[in-house]
Every structure is written in structure tokens, then in C-alpha cells.
Motif scaffolding. Structure first.
Motif, PDB file in Angstrom:
ATOM      1  N   VAL A 147      18.256 -30.136  13.975  1.00 15.91           N
ATOM      2  CA  VAL A 147      17.428 -30.463  15.147  1.00 15.91           C
ATOM      3  C   VAL A 147      17.168 -31.957  15.199  1.00 15.91           C
ATOM      4  O   VAL A 147      17.195 -32.584  16.268  1.00 15.91           O
ATOM      5  CB  VAL A 147      16.099 -29.671  15.093  1.00 15.91           C
ATOM      6  N   LEU A 148      16.926 -32.540  14.034  1.00 15.74           N
ATOM      7  CA  LEU A 148      16.712 -33.982  13.943  1.00 15.74           C
ATOM      8  C   LEU A 148      17.946 -34.749  14.398  1.00 15.74           C
ATOM      9  O   LEU A 148      17.855 -35.730  15.155  1.00 15.74           O
ATOM     10  CB  LEU A 148      16.377 -34.339  12.498  1.00 15.74           C
ATOM     11  N   PHE A 149      19.114 -34.310  13.973  1.00 19.84           N
ATOM     12  CA  PHE A 149      20.363 -34.980  14.309  1.00 19.84           C
ATOM     13  C   PHE A 149      20.617 -34.952  15.814  1.00 19.84           C
ATOM     14  O   PHE A 149      21.029 -35.956  16.414  1.00 19.84           O
ATOM     15  CB  PHE A 149      21.521 -34.316  13.566  1.00 19.84           C
ATOM     16  N   PHE A 150      20.352 -33.807  16.432  1.00 20.11           N
ATOM     17  CA  PHE A 150      20.600 -33.686  17.865  1.00 20.11           C
ATOM     18  C   PHE A 150      19.459 -34.246  18.710  1.00 20.11           C
ATOM     19  O   PHE A 150      19.578 -34.344  19.941  1.00 20.11           O
ATOM     20  CB  PHE A 150      20.855 -32.222  18.243  1.00 20.11           C
ATOM     21  N   GLY A 151      18.336 -34.596  18.072  1.00 17.20           N
ATOM     22  CA  GLY A 151      17.215 -35.202  18.789  1.00 17.20           C
ATOM     23  C   GLY A 151      16.571 -34.281  19.800  1.00 17.20           C
ATOM     24  O   GLY A 151      16.056 -34.733  20.823  1.00 17.20           O
ATOM     25  N   ALA A 152      16.557 -32.978  19.500  1.00 18.08           N
ATOM     26  CA  ALA A 152      16.086 -32.008  20.496  1.00 18.08           C
ATOM     27  C   ALA A 152      14.716 -31.442  20.171  1.00 18.08           C
ATOM     28  O   ALA A 152      14.271 -30.508  20.834  1.00 18.08           O
ATOM     29  CB  ALA A 152      17.100 -30.862  20.588  1.00 18.08           C
ATOM     30  N   PHE A 153      14.023 -32.006  19.156  1.00  6.49           N
ATOM     31  CA  PHE A 153      12.792 -31.377  18.696  1.00  6.49           C
ATOM     32  C   PHE A 153      11.700 -31.347  19.757  1.00  6.49           C
ATOM     33  O   PHE A 153      10.925 -30.389  19.848  1.00  6.49           O
ATOM     34  CB  PHE A 153      12.272 -32.069  17.434  1.00  6.49           C
ATOM     35  N   ASP A 154      11.610 -32.418  20.594  1.00 10.26           N
ATOM     36  CA  ASP A 154      10.561 -32.437  21.611  1.00 10.26           C
ATOM     37  C   ASP A 154      10.777 -31.339  22.648  1.00 10.26           C
ATOM     38  O   ASP A 154       9.840 -30.669  23.076  1.00 10.26           O
ATOM     39  CB  ASP A 154      10.489 -33.812  22.278  1.00 10.26           C
ATOM     40  N   ARG A 155      12.027 -31.138  23.054  1.00 13.77           N
ATOM     41  CA  ARG A 155      12.326 -30.074  24.019  1.00 13.77           C
ATOM     42  C   ARG A 155      12.117 -28.695  23.391  1.00 13.77           C
ATOM     43  O   ARG A 155      11.582 -27.790  24.029  1.00 13.77           O
ATOM     44  CB  ARG A 155      13.763 -30.210  24.521  1.00 13.77           C
ATOM     45  N   VAL A 156      12.519 -28.549  22.147  1.00 13.69           N
ATOM     46  CA  VAL A 156      12.359 -27.266  21.449  1.00 13.69           C
ATOM     47  C   VAL A 156      10.895 -26.852  21.429  1.00 13.69           C
ATOM     48  O   VAL A 156      10.539 -25.711  21.742  1.00 13.69           O
ATOM     49  CB  VAL A 156      12.918 -27.366  20.011  1.00 13.69           C
ATOM     50  N   LEU A 157      10.018 -27.781  21.083  1.00 13.70           N
ATOM     51  CA  LEU A 157       8.601 -27.454  20.982  1.00 13.70           C
ATOM     52  C   LEU A 157       7.990 -27.155  22.347  1.00 13.70           C
ATOM     53  O   LEU A 157       7.160 -26.248  22.477  1.00 13.70           O
ATOM     54  CB  LEU A 157       7.851 -28.607  20.302  1.00 13.70           C
ATOM     55  N   SER A 158       8.387 -27.891  23.368  1.00 13.16           N
ATOM     56  CA  SER A 158       7.851 -27.614  24.710  1.00 13.16           C
ATOM     57  C   SER A 158       8.295 -26.245  25.203  1.00 13.16           C
ATOM     58  O   SER A 158       7.566 -25.573  25.931  1.00 13.16           O
ATOM     59  CB  SER A 158       8.296 -28.703  25.696  1.00 13.16           C
ATOM     60  N   TYR A 159       9.485 -25.808  24.791  1.00 16.53           N
ATOM     61  CA  TYR A 159       9.978 -24.502  25.217  1.00 16.53           C
ATOM     62  C   TYR A 159       9.252 -23.356  24.519  1.00 16.53           C
ATOM     63  O   TYR A 159       8.966 -22.324  25.132  1.00 16.53           O
ATOM     64  CB  TYR A 159      11.483 -24.369  24.905  1.00 16.53           C
ATOM     65  N   ILE A 160       8.940 -23.543  23.253  1.00 15.04           N
ATOM     66  CA  ILE A 160       8.585 -22.391  22.433  1.00 15.04           C
ATOM     67  C   ILE A 160       7.092 -22.189  22.234  1.00 15.04           C
ATOM     68  O   ILE A 160       6.649 -21.117  21.813  1.00 15.04           O
ATOM     69  CB  ILE A 160       9.301 -22.509  21.061  1.00 15.04           C
ATOM     70  N   ILE A 161       6.251 -23.197  22.542  1.00 15.86           N
ATOM     71  CA  ILE A 161       4.827 -23.110  22.211  1.00 15.86           C
ATOM     72  C   ILE A 161       4.145 -21.944  22.931  1.00 15.86           C
ATOM     73  O   ILE A 161       3.253 -21.289  22.381  1.00 15.86           O
ATOM     74  CB  ILE A 161       4.110 -24.451  22.517  1.00 15.86           C
ATOM     75  N   PHE A 162       4.574 -21.643  24.166  1.00 15.08           N
ATOM     76  CA  PHE A 162       3.991 -20.524  24.917  1.00 15.08           C
ATOM     77  C   PHE A 162       4.197 -19.221  24.159  1.00 15.08           C
ATOM     78  O   PHE A 162       3.259 -18.423  23.986  1.00 15.08           O
ATOM     79  CB  PHE A 162       4.646 -20.453  26.309  1.00 15.08           C
ATOM     80  N   SER A 163       5.400 -18.989  23.677  1.00 15.37           N
ATOM     81  CA  SER A 163       5.707 -17.757  22.945  1.00 15.37           C
ATOM     82  C   SER A 163       4.981 -17.715  21.605  1.00 15.37           C
ATOM     83  O   SER A 163       4.556 -16.642  21.149  1.00 15.37           O
ATOM     84  CB  SER A 163       7.215 -17.635  22.724  1.00 15.37           C
ATOM     85  N   VAL A 164       4.817 -18.866  20.960  1.00 14.65           N
ATOM     86  CA  VAL A 164       4.097 -18.925  19.679  1.00 14.65           C
ATOM     87  C   VAL A 164       2.680 -18.399  19.839  1.00 14.65           C
ATOM     88  O   VAL A 164       2.202 -17.580  19.032  1.00 14.65           O
ATOM     89  CB  VAL A 164       4.073 -20.367  19.135  1.00 14.65           C
ATOM     90  N   VAL A 165       1.987 -18.831  20.885  1.00 14.88           N
ATOM     91  CA  VAL A 165       0.595 -18.410  21.109  1.00 14.88           C
ATOM     92  C   VAL A 165       0.534 -16.910  21.371  1.00 14.88           C
ATOM     93  O   VAL A 165      -0.354 -16.214  20.846  1.00 14.88           O
ATOM     94  CB  VAL A 165      -0.021 -19.200  22.275  1.00 14.88           C
ATOM     95  N   LEU A 166       1.473 -16.391  22.141  1.00  8.99           N
ATOM     96  CA  LEU A 166       1.483 -14.955  22.422  1.00  8.99           C
ATOM     97  C   LEU A 166       1.708 -14.139  21.148  1.00  8.99           C
ATOM     98  O   LEU A 166       1.061 -13.101  20.939  1.00  8.99           O
ATOM     99  CB  LEU A 166       2.573 -14.626  23.450  1.00  8.99           C
ATOM    100  N   PHE A 167       2.588 -14.593  20.289  1.00  6.83           N
ATOM    101  CA  PHE A 167       2.833 -13.875  19.037  1.00  6.83           C
ATOM    102  C   PHE A 167       1.620 -13.939  18.113  1.00  6.83           C
ATOM    103  O   PHE A 167       1.353 -12.991  17.364  1.00  6.83           O
ATOM    104  CB  PHE A 167       4.067 -14.423  18.332  1.00  6.83           C
TER     105      PHE A 167
END
Length: 443
Positions: free
Chosen positions: A346-366
Motif C-alpha cells: 500500500v505504501l509503494f502504490f501510495g494508495a493509503f489515503d484512498r483506502v482509508l476514506s473508502y473503508i472507514i464507513f464499513s469499519v464503524v458498522l462492524f
């Protein structure tokens, strides 16, 4: 032999469990988040109420997770609880989301966030700073690989040290005479330039929730904690109390040193704060504080995260190779290597900011869904806090999920899609598992 192996793994005490609770919660945003909230809310009273409201939510959740950890003293946390309450399918989706997406993204974000603060401490033009994030992830992954007792000691030291530093910072502001109660007054009146009241409160709630985020990770190491029935409730409640105290004290210290009306931006405010307390060395002192906090967060995450993949493999829901313990160190080595490798990817592809914005909603529901398993246990829960605590935690989690959805619906919906991608992956795993015995029978 297996029972002895499990007993050998019970190497973590109260200090390590508290370190996991406080690790991620007090990390990268320890200074920037309170400053941004103060500027937006514009009132010491509102700022305190928002922190206390989220603290009440976290305390309610901590009571729920304490009970679940006592009922299921196994490594894996929410995966174990969801499997017991809602079955393999729901638990697998949580495990897929956390192991493959969430934790690699969080680890990468923490490591990248540490780099600018390290740069403040080193001479200008120092080479190799771009490798700092990968180096941090690799170092803490290696420490966790080499033994639970070693990683627990490192994590406890890092997180204990950062608490000492932060409380010392508050104490220095007071004894040096830079903190003045008059700067907090009028306590209830919002200052000019504050944001509109409703967006400010909504933004403050979301910021405070994200700051507290991570206290639940201690549930993932329950299988490695000595005397979990006593240790885990103390860790959850005590850890949440420490996080609450830190954020309230840091926020109050900010405003006692510099009045809210001096806030132009959160970064400038933090720079001013450091300058007032430590003069020209202020930026370096605060950078060192943040760096220690981030290292504590990465240490806690590096220990907790691999336990989900390990638990999934132990129950046959994931590749069995990730359920194996290292023959010498007794750690879930392959699961640790998986999480470390994914974080580096994830670090190499530089996608961590997008990953977190996508997944935080589902994290709270779980999180809410895991707490709701208390209502599905065969043996009913008996406690002064039940059912008020889980109901409050679930309602507030749903409220925050709705705020996230309204604020930025597209990433939230993409995140749901990412979670649901776990369904075909699980079908493939089940199919392959069924095919192996069939091939063995024919041979």
C-alpha cells in the motif's frame, strides 16, 4: 502439546494490553486534531463536550468489548465475536476487510505521517528520508516476529514513554507560567471566526471519533494476555480513561497557552504553541513528541493486526499457512509477514489515503455489529451496564456512520463494495478446500 503451546503464548500483561488500547488512539493527530477542533468549534465548553461525548461512546464500547473478551479469550477480536454471533460469512467479511484493506492502509498512513516530523529532527538535506515509512513498518514487523514478549515490552515502553512526555508537556505549560486560565474565558462563548455551529459540531464529532479510534484493538490479543478475565476489562476501561485524559488536557493546555482567537490554522497554531513553550526549539520538541506517539501507534497496530488473519486461518476460513506459529519464537510469523507485506505494498502504490476514506464507513458498522453480539449469546449478560452500554454504543456508531455517509457518500459506497468483494473470495477458498480432500480420496 497444543495446550502447552497456547500456555506459552500467554505472555502479555496489563501494561501491554493498555498500550494496545492507547497505541493508535494517541498517535499522529495528537496535536493537529485538538487544534483544528478548537478553531472550528470556537468555544472551550463545546470542545470539552465533544471530547466527553466521544469518551462516553468509547467507554460504552469498552464495556461491551471487555465482556466479549472475557467470553471469548482468543486472538482475533471482532472476527471471533462476529463468528460466534452471526456466523462464518459475516466474520469472514470483517476479516477480509481488516486484514487485506484496513490495517495495511492504517499502518502506511501512520508511517508516512511520521516522516515530516523525523525530518524536523534531522539536519537539512539528510538523505534517505523517503525510506523512513518502509523502514518503520519493517522494523516493527521484525520486532513482532521475534517474540510476543519482546514486542509487548517494546510496545509498552513506547506507549508508556509517550504518555509520560504528554503529561510532562502539560505540566511544563503550567509550571513555566505560560498557561493562563484567563485564556479559557469566556468559557461558553464562541469566538469570532468559528465555523457555523452545526457543521462545526459534526466535524468535531467525526474528528474526535477518529482520534479515539483503535481502542478496540486490545480484543485481538486476548489469546495472549495473562488472566484475561481481570486484565482485559482493566485495560479497556483504564486505556479509554487515559486517552480521554490526554485529549482533554492537551486541548485545555493549548487554549490556556494560546487563546482560540489566535488560531489561524491548526498547523500554525501548533507551531505557535511550541514556540511559546520552548522558543526556537519548539518545532523540534513537538516533532519528537509526535514521532514517539506514532511509533507507539505502529507498534500496537503491528502486534494486533496479524491476529485476525491468524484467527481466520485457525478456524479454516483462510489459508492454513497463516495459522502457523514460528517454531522458535511462538509468534504467528506468516500472518505478521502478510500484514507487513501488504502495508509495504500500500505504501509503494501510495494508495493509503484512498483506502482509508473508502473503508472507514464499513469499519464503524462492524464495530457496532460486534457489540451487538452481546444480545445473541446463549448465556445472557449480567452487569449493571447492560443493556444500556451496547445500545448507546450501537446508536452512536450508527449516527457516526450516517454522518460519514452524508459527508462523503461515494467513498463509503465504494468501501461497501470492497467489503462485498470478500464473498467471491470466500467462495473460492471454500471450493478449493472441498477440492483438496476429493483429490486425496481419488489418489
Amino acid at each position: 502439546m497444543q495446550q502447552q503451546r497456547q500456555l506459552e503464548r500467554k505472555q502479555l500483561g496489563l501494561a501491554a494490553a493498555i498500550a494496545v488500547v492507547t497505541g493508535e488512539s494517541i498517535a499522529l493527530g495528537i496535536f493537529l486534531t485538538p487544534a483544528a477542533m478548537a478553531k472550528s468549534l470556537g468555544s472551550p465548553l463545546l470542545l470539552g463536550l465533544v471530547w466527553l461525548g466521544i469518551a462516553l461512546m468509547a467507554l460504552s464500547g469498552a464495556l461491551c468489548y471487555s465482556e466479549l473478551a472475557i467470553r471469548f479469550p482468543e486472538s482475533g477480536g471482532e472476527y471471533v465475536y462476529l463468528r460466534a454471533g452471526y456466523g462464518e460469512q459475516v466474520a469472514f467479511l470483517y476479516g477480509w476487510m481488516s486484514s487485506i484493506v484496513t490495517y495495511p492502509g492504517v499502518a502506511a498512513a501512520l508511517a508516512v505521517g511520521a516522516a515530516p516530523y523525523l525530518a524536523q529532527l534531522l539536519p537539512a538535506g539528510t538523505r534517505g528520508l523517503s525510506a523512513t515509512p518502509a523502514l518503520l513498518i519493517g522494523i516493527f514487523g521484525a520486532i513482532n516476529l521475534m517474540g510476543t514478549r519482546l514486542s509487548g515490552a517494546v510496545m509498552s515502553f513506547a506507549n508508556g514513554f509517550k504518555l509520560i512526555i504528554l503529561f510532562a508537556l502539560v505540566g511544563w505549560a503550567i509550571v513555566s507560567g505560560h498557561a493562563h486560565i484567563a485564556n479559557l474565558l469566556p468559557f461558553t462563548v464562541r469566538r469570532p471566526g468559528s465555523d457555523a455551529i452545526f457543521p462545526a459540531i459534526v466535524g468535531g464529532i467525526m474528528s474526535a471519533f477518529f482520534s479515539f479510534g483503535g481502542w478496540w484493538e486490545a480484543s485481538k490479543i486476548a489469546g495472549e494476555v495473562r488472566n484475561p478475565r481481570r486484565t482485559l476489562p482493566l485495560a479497556f476501561i483504564g486505556g479509554v480513561a487515559l486517552v480521554t485524559a490526554v485529549y482533554l488536557l492537551i486541548s485545555a493546555t493549548f487554549l490556556a497557552v494560546l487563546p482560540i482567537d489566535k488560531v489561524t490554522s491548526n498547523t500554525a497554531f501548533v507551531a505557535q504553541f511550541g514556540g511559546v513553550l520552548f522558543g526556537e526549539a519548539g518545532a523540534r520538541v513537538l516533532s519528537a513528541c509526535v514521532l514517539v506517539c506514532v511509533c507507539g501507534g505502529i507498534a500496537a497496530l503491528s502486534m494486533a493486526a496479524p491476529r485476525v488473519a491468524y484467527a481466520m486461518a485457525q478456524t479454516g476460513a483462510f489459508f492454513s499457512v497463516f495459522g502457523k506459529l514460528h517454531p522458535r519464537f511462538g509468534t504467528p510469523a506468516n500472518a505478521i509477514l502478510l500484514q507487513t507485506g501488504l502495508a509495504l505494498a500500500v505504501l509503494f502504490f501510495g494508495a493509503f489515503d484512498r483506502v482509508l476514506s473508502y473503508i472507514i464507513f464499513s469499519v464503524v458498522l462492524f464495530l457496532a455489529l460486534a457489540a451487538s453480539t452481546l444480545f445473541r449469546l446463549q448465556e445472557p449478560v449480567r452487569g449493571w451496564w447492560f443493556p444500556a452500554a451496547p445500545i448507546l454504543f450501537i446508536l452512536l456508531s450508527v449516527l457516526i456512520s450516517c454522518l460519514i455517509l452524508v459527508h462523503d457518500p461515494v467513498p463509503a459506497l465504494i468501501g461497501i463494495g470492497i467489503v462485498l468483494c470478500g464473498i467471491p473470495f470466500r467462495i473460492l477458498l471454500v471450493h478449493n478446500r472441498a477440492a483438496v480432500p476429493a483429490q486425496s480420496t481419488r489418489s
